[in-house]
Design a protein around this motif. Structure first.
Motif, PDB file in Angstrom:
ATOM      1  N   LYS A   5       0.833  -1.199   0.000  1.00 28.09           N
ATOM      2  CA  LYS A   5       0.000   0.000   0.000  1.00 28.09           C
ATOM      3  C   LYS A   5       0.875   1.259   0.000  1.00 28.09           C
ATOM      4  O   LYS A   5       0.576   2.229  -0.701  1.00 28.09           O
ATOM      5  CB  LYS A   5      -0.936  -0.001   1.208  1.00 28.09           C
ATOM      6  CG  LYS A   5      -2.055   1.011   1.066  1.00 28.09           C
ATOM      7  CD  LYS A   5      -3.074   0.892   2.173  1.00 28.09           C
ATOM      8  CE  LYS A   5      -2.739   1.879   3.264  1.00 28.09           C
ATOM      9  NZ  LYS A   5      -3.817   1.933   4.284  1.00 28.09           N
ATOM     10  N   VAL A  30      -7.102  -0.184  -0.319  1.00 29.05           N
ATOM     11  CA  VAL A  30      -7.632  -1.385  -0.960  1.00 29.05           C
ATOM     12  C   VAL A  30      -9.005  -1.027  -1.499  1.00 29.05           C
ATOM     13  O   VAL A  30      -9.794  -0.366  -0.835  1.00 29.05           O
ATOM     14  CB  VAL A  30      -7.743  -2.533   0.065  1.00 29.05           C
ATOM     15  CG1 VAL A  30      -8.471  -3.726  -0.550  1.00 29.05           C
ATOM     16  CG2 VAL A  30      -6.367  -2.944   0.542  1.00 29.05           C
ATOM     17  N   TYR A  39      -6.773  -1.743  -6.051  1.00 29.94           N
ATOM     18  CA  TYR A  39      -6.553  -0.615  -5.141  1.00 29.94           C
ATOM     19  C   TYR A  39      -7.183   0.615  -5.776  1.00 29.94           C
ATOM     20  O   TYR A  39      -7.430   0.644  -6.987  1.00 29.94           O
ATOM     21  CB  TYR A  39      -5.054  -0.382  -4.920  1.00 29.94           C
ATOM     22  CG  TYR A  39      -4.462  -1.363  -3.923  1.00 29.94           C
ATOM     23  CD1 TYR A  39      -4.267  -1.010  -2.596  1.00 29.94           C
ATOM     24  CD2 TYR A  39      -4.123  -2.661  -4.313  1.00 29.94           C
ATOM     25  CE1 TYR A  39      -3.746  -1.910  -1.668  1.00 29.94           C
ATOM     26  CE2 TYR A  39      -3.608  -3.574  -3.402  1.00 29.94           C
ATOM     27  CZ  TYR A  39      -3.419  -3.190  -2.083  1.00 29.94           C
ATOM     28  OH  TYR A  39      -2.916  -4.079  -1.169  1.00 29.94           O
ATOM     29  N   LYS A 514      -4.405 -10.718  -0.984  1.00 25.14           N
ATOM     30  CA  LYS A 514      -4.738 -10.754   0.444  1.00 25.14           C
ATOM     31  C   LYS A 514      -3.466 -10.928   1.271  1.00 25.14           C
ATOM     32  O   LYS A 514      -3.299 -10.284   2.310  1.00 25.14           O
ATOM     33  CB  LYS A 514      -5.714 -11.907   0.711  1.00 25.14           C
ATOM     34  CG  LYS A 514      -6.366 -11.844   2.069  1.00 25.14           C
ATOM     35  CD  LYS A 514      -7.351 -10.699   2.130  1.00 25.14           C
ATOM     36  CE  LYS A 514      -7.935 -10.530   3.523  1.00 25.14           C
ATOM     37  NZ  LYS A 514      -8.854  -9.383   3.601  1.00 25.14           N
ATOM     38  N   GLU A 517      -1.684  -7.795   1.952  1.00 26.57           N
ATOM     39  CA  GLU A 517      -2.300  -6.824   2.870  1.00 26.57           C
ATOM     40  C   GLU A 517      -1.818  -6.990   4.310  1.00 26.57           C
ATOM     41  O   GLU A 517      -2.142  -6.177   5.169  1.00 26.57           O
ATOM     42  CB  GLU A 517      -3.833  -6.975   2.862  1.00 26.57           C
ATOM     43  CG  GLU A 517      -4.512  -6.427   1.626  1.00 26.57           C
ATOM     44  CD  GLU A 517      -6.012  -6.715   1.659  1.00 26.57           C
ATOM     45  OE1 GLU A 517      -6.589  -6.796   2.762  1.00 26.57           O
ATOM     46  OE2 GLU A 517      -6.594  -6.867   0.576  1.00 26.57           O
ATOM     47  N   ASP A 520      -0.061  -3.989   6.364  1.00 27.25           N
ATOM     48  CA  ASP A 520      -0.965  -2.888   6.639  1.00 27.25           C
ATOM     49  C   ASP A 520      -1.973  -3.262   7.715  1.00 27.25           C
ATOM     50  O   ASP A 520      -2.350  -2.448   8.564  1.00 27.25           O
ATOM     51  CB  ASP A 520      -1.688  -2.525   5.333  1.00 27.25           C
ATOM     52  CG  ASP A 520      -2.263  -1.144   5.412  1.00 27.25           C
ATOM     53  OD1 ASP A 520      -1.516  -0.227   5.794  1.00 27.25           O
ATOM     54  OD2 ASP A 520      -3.456  -0.986   5.126  1.00 27.25           O
ATOM     55  N   SER A 521      -2.387  -4.514   7.680  1.00 29.67           N
ATOM     56  CA  SER A 521      -3.358  -4.982   8.644  1.00 29.67           C
ATOM     57  C   SER A 521      -2.775  -4.995  10.074  1.00 29.67           C
ATOM     58  O   SER A 521      -3.443  -4.633  11.041  1.00 29.67           O
ATOM     59  CB  SER A 521      -3.810  -6.358   8.185  1.00 29.67           C
ATOM     60  OG  SER A 521      -4.233  -7.123   9.238  1.00 29.67           O
ATOM     61  N   TYR A 537      -8.669 -10.033   9.293  1.00 24.36           N
ATOM     62  CA  TYR A 537      -7.712 -10.294   8.231  1.00 24.36           C
ATOM     63  C   TYR A 537      -7.443 -11.785   8.079  1.00 24.36           C
ATOM     64  O   TYR A 537      -7.510 -12.340   6.978  1.00 24.36           O
ATOM     65  CB  TYR A 537      -6.392  -9.551   8.495  1.00 24.36           C
ATOM     66  CG  TYR A 537      -5.328  -9.972   7.511  1.00 24.36           C
ATOM     67  CD1 TYR A 537      -5.359  -9.510   6.197  1.00 24.36           C
ATOM     68  CD2 TYR A 537      -4.350 -10.898   7.866  1.00 24.36           C
ATOM     69  CE1 TYR A 537      -4.427  -9.937   5.268  1.00 24.36           C
ATOM     70  CE2 TYR A 537      -3.420 -11.334   6.944  1.00 24.36           C
ATOM     71  CZ  TYR A 537      -3.459 -10.852   5.652  1.00 24.36           C
ATOM     72  OH  TYR A 537      -2.553 -11.296   4.729  1.00 24.36           O
TER      73      TYR A 537
END
Length: 592
Positions: A5, A30, A39, A514, A517, A520-521, A537
């Motif tokens: 991201k 996202v 995105y 996924k 991610e 960031d999660s 997540y």
RNA sequence: GUUCCCAUAGCUCAAUGGAUAGAGCGUUGGUCUCCGAAGCCAAAGAUCCAGGUUCGAUUCCUGGUGGGGACACCA
């Protein structure tokens, strides 16, 4: 490796800047509409007003610059000015490869540039009182926040902050004195050594404490006796101190056992008693500096601040009977932590009902300079109450509290039953089956709590903690374990993972995205002090992975490079699931 | 009384100010000659009320209604 991201935001920000706009509008998120984009950037919409132009035009200018960039397969604009980004499959595959190769198993999450010292204060059990269901949230949520902070690279310490010095100790002493007045601890004339063995067991303590507590409420005279005993203990009466040490030792041994079953552990086992020596000096200096003043026979710290709509009751520093309460102890605890650890933040993972108390303590700490506002962030990361069906804090049918040990026993027993029902692990050794049942039960229990946002209350329901299907802890364990099984079989057949190829289809593509991610999660969960985001997540990841698992048969794949790539993706997925579960404090069995 | 928190599908819960509000349970119907069916696929089903801010509000603000908590000598 920089997280995806941030990389994308950097690219898009540069495009905004090159087009003559503030790069801050380049924030990428996202996409909410996965069929349209992977995105998206919404920056053109808020930019329209200050630049006095049409958002679609801004979006178009930026999109034109982005088109052709190696990261993107397609850049388009939609609606009022959303910039939709579809990533190139080979770019995604490269990112996955980078994530997998990331040293230290960090899966693409860089350690923070400036590590902070963070103390997480959670647990807070009282000595002489066994853990009950009311303690579970602090333990589970606090443990997770601690693990997340630590994984991010912060210098993190978990402190249990035992309640080992209040009136409850005097109550227990008074009650024991009434029951067994001949104990040597009650003889003021006794000068010798006290026995090493505790005169009471944990079970006895657990019976004595509530009895004493009930008496205090019912009988004011008895309460005075308890207060007197508390005063004598705090004044250092030898026999009482010796007795008190027994209570602490017996309780701590029991606490450790229970926390261990929950996979919760503390770096510091400090308690209220540890800061008592600091209190006289602290009080004296607060009075001297004018922060504390006399009021109605007590000494208080006024803590009104500008903007208060209503008068704010002062912090009770020293009561009119010259004893001190827990606000004073908590203040002294901050003093000690600042002195010993110089923390950047102290996170209190404590029940929401303590909000007022912490507001008082934090204000007093800042106002008096015990903590410098610009240095130490004092935060009450409160959590909601576990209620009974009546909407009041949970009680058992008999009106008592349910012991945490009993709850754990029940959940683990349910897991064991469940395993028998579906004929799982039938041929494993008994010992391993028990250990698997423990992990499955605890996973169900912890995930069921952690998946809820911490600030909300919830209703106690045994089914909630002992459900093993659908969105549960065991679902996640199952996904990991089933994959481990494939990886084992692959190894037996001499198959090894290899280079990551661009996704073979839409499902694998979603799985790749996924996985990316993850960093960031984790950051989001930490910033909001909310582990439920990680629960979301990891469940989402496991769900996509299960679909992938069904659609692609790894072990029978005939294309060797595709098979090697899938093995690599499977390895990474297990690694990520286990990493996130570890951050949630959930253990994963090798098989189940 | 003052103040804080909460209100989303039948139930239990999600949702970083963005496009068509996600899950699980439950209900109905599919799916194991194939790597573990604790799985997968599909159907039906929801933002307490009224204003405001915003290009855009489940999200932010104000006021209601309903529920819970806290409000100096217990921790």
């Amino acid at each position: 490796m920089k997280n995806l991201k941030d990389q994308l935001t950097q690219i898009v920000s540069a495009a905004f800047e090159a087009s003559g706009y503030d790069p801050d509008y380049g924030q990428v998120t996202v996409s909410q509409r996965r069929e349209l984009a992977d995105y998206q950037c919404n920056g053109a919409l808020p930019a329209a007003r200050p630049y006095q132009t049409n958002p679609r035009q801004i979006a178009q200018e930026v999109a034109d610059r982005l088109t052709g960039h190696a990261a993107f397969a397609e850049v388009s604009i939609a609606g009022p000015g959303f910039i939709n980004l579809r990533l190139a499959d080979d770019f995604i595959a490269d990112q996955i490869a980078g994530m997998k190769a990331d040293p230290g198993g960090r899966c693409g999450l860089e350690p923070v540039a400036q590590p902070q010292t963070i103390i997480v204060d959670y647990g807070g059990p009282n000595v002489a009182k066994s853990l009950h269901v009311g303690h579970i949230r602090a333990a589970i949520i606090g443990e997770s926040i601690k693990r997340i902070a630590r994984f991010l690279g912060h210098d993190t310490l978990g402190d249990i902050h035992l309640g080992d010095w209040g009136l409850q100790m005097g109550q227990v002493i008074a009650e024991l004195r009434e029951r067994q007045p001949d104990l040597i601890y009650f003889d003021p004339a006794y000068q010798g050594e006290y026995p090493a063995e505790s005169p009471v067991s944990i079970d006895q303590l657990e019976e004595i404490y509530p009895a004493a507590s009930a008496k205090s409420k019912a009988d004011p005279e008895w309460l005075e006796l308890a207060k007197e005993a508390t005063g004598d203990l705090q004044a250092g009466r030898r026999g009482y101190l010796a007795l008190w040490r027994h209570f602490v030792n017996v309780s701590v041994a029991d606490l450790k056992k229970n926390y261990e079953r929950l996979n919760v552990d503390f770096d510091l086992w400090l308690g209220e008693s540890d800061v008592q020596p600091l209190i006289p000096g602290m009080v004296e200096s607060l009075i001297r500096d004018g922060h504390a003043v006399e009021s109605e026979g007590a000494i208080v710290i006024p803590i009104e601040e500008e903007g208060d709509k209503k008068e704010f009751p002062p912090l009770m520093l020293v009561k009119s009977n010259e004893s001190v309460g827990y606000a004073t102890t908590d203040l002294a605890t901050i003093l000690m932590r600042v002195r010993d650890y110089d923390p950047d933040a102290i996170l209190y993972v404590v029940d929401a009902r303590q909000q007022f108390h912490f507001t008082q303590v934090f204000r007093a700490a800042y106002k008096s300079g015990i903590a410098r506002r610009e240095k130490v962030s004092l935060e009450h990361n409160y959590f909601g109450t576990i209620n009974g069906p009546d909407g009041k804090p949970f009680r058992t049918r008999e009106g008592g509290v349910m012991k945490l040990a009993d709850l754990i026993d029940m959940v683990v027993a349910k897991a064991f039953e469940r395993m028998a029902e579906i004929d799982a692990a039938a041929d494993y050794p008994e010992k391993e089956r028990l250990e698997i049942a423990r992990m499955v039960g605890i996973a169900a229990l912890k995930y069921a709590d952690l998946m809820n946002h911490r600030t909300g209350d919830y209703t106690f329901d045994l089914d909630r903690f002992s459900s093993f299907e659908g969105r549960t802890g065991p679902y996640l364990l199952y996904a990991a374990v089933r994959t481990r099984s494939i990886l084992r079989k692959a190894a037996e057949q001499g198959l090894t993972s290899g280079a990551i190829l661009p996704a073979a289809g839409e499902t694998e593509r979603e799985l790749h995205l996924k996985l990316l991610e993850l960093p960031d999660s984790i950051l989001h969960a930490f910033e909001t002090r909310a582990p439920n985001h990680l629960c979301d997540y990891v469940y989402g990841l496991a769900t996509i992975y299960n679909r992938f698992y069904r659609e692609h048969h790894i072990l029978t794949e005939t294309d060797p490079s595709r098979q090697a790539s899938w093995l690599a993706v499977a390895e990474l997925t297990v690694q990520v699931i286990e990493l996130v579960l570890d951050l949630l404090g959930i253990e994963v069995p090798q098989r189940m």
